[in-house]
Design an enzyme around this catalytic site. Sequence first.
Site, short mmCIF file in Angstrom:
data_model
loop_
_atom_site.label_atom_id
_atom_site.label_comp_id
_atom_site.label_asym_id
_atom_site.label_seq_id
_atom_site.Cartn_x
_atom_site.Cartn_y
_atom_site.Cartn_z
N GLU A 198 14.26 -20.45 29.70
CA GLU A 198 15.28 -20.85 30.68
C GLU A 198 15.82 -22.23 30.30
OE1 GLU A 198 16.13 -21.56 35.36
OE2 GLU A 198 14.05 -21.18 34.76
N ASN A 210 20.32 -16.95 17.90
CA ASN A 210 21.73 -16.84 17.51
C ASN A 210 21.83 -16.78 15.98
OD1 ASN A 210 24.37 -17.66 16.67
ND2 ASN A 210 24.77 -18.46 18.72
N TYR A 241 33.20 -19.82 19.25
CA TYR A 241 34.52 -20.38 19.53
C TYR A 241 35.25 -20.87 18.27
CZ TYR A 241 32.75 -20.31 24.32
OH TYR A 241 32.23 -19.91 25.53
N GLY A 290 24.43 -16.58 14.00
CA GLY A 290 25.47 -17.43 13.43
C GLY A 290 24.93 -18.83 13.17
N ASP A 297 20.83 -27.02 20.53
CA ASP A 297 21.63 -26.68 21.70
C ASP A 297 23.02 -27.26 21.46
OD1 ASP A 297 21.39 -25.28 24.33
OD2 ASP A 297 22.40 -27.10 24.97
N ARG A 317 26.87 -29.39 13.81
CA ARG A 317 25.53 -28.91 13.44
C ARG A 317 25.08 -29.54 12.12
NH1 ARG A 317 26.63 -24.33 14.59
NH2 ARG A 317 25.70 -24.54 16.65
N THR A 332 15.89 -20.23 17.50
CA THR A 332 17.17 -19.70 17.99
C THR A 332 17.22 -18.19 17.86
OG1 THR A 332 19.58 -19.77 17.77
CG2 THR A 332 18.35 -19.97 15.72
#
Length: 199
Positions: free
Chosen positions: A42, A11, A156, A13, A71, A183, A9
């Site tokens: 992709e 990301n 979010y 966070g 994901d 998660r 990842t």
Amino acid sequence: MIDKIVFATGNEGKMREVRLILEDISLPVLSMKEAGIEAEIEENGKTFEENAAIKAKAVQKLSGGLVLADDSGLEIDYLNGEPGIYSARYMGEDTSYRVKNQNLIDRLAGVKDEDRTARFVCAIAAAFPNGEVLTTRGTIEGRIGYEEKGTNGFGYDPIFYLPEYGCSTAELEPSEKNSISHRGRALRLMRELLKERGL
Ligand code: ITT
């Protein structure tokens, strides 16, 4: 011999949460950065599971060892499941979450409490050197709030309200969020599958 896990990842966070959730696993867990791997992948799958598998397999080819990927996204029932698998890309990858969150609040203007239901979904994929791929899924149910609340978490979280806790997931302590989150659930299921394989 599998001697480490690379988590595919970019990301930060997510990575912070993953480290805490997998704290007690016997193998070291490295971010892509720590493993020295760079990849533009992709995500052209149609489901969370497909996209998690795409990421895990792509990075597995580069790293050689065991690779995990996440994901995830937010499904809002009133918006027919939007932003869903497009959660990171919603309104553009570089748009701030302040703007994305306010946009979703605005799209739900006038919608009453019981119709603001939503869930976070997380699929975790594990790609093994022998080509095997495993996936798990976790979800957490909540409602879209009326304003942003809290500064923990990421994405979010400030608008994801948990009625039974009386706060948003951005107002929970990281360990509390992990104990109930999409998660946390998906990763703990994956940890069990890895244990069954002797890891
Ligand atoms: P990688 O693909 O590099 O892992 P990404 O951010 O692009 O990073 P995704 O495609 O899985 O990852 O998109 C997930 C998005 O869903 C994420 O960017 C958030 O906007 C949202 N999301 C997922 N889990 C979340 C959580 O626990 N709290 C808040 N938002 C979350």
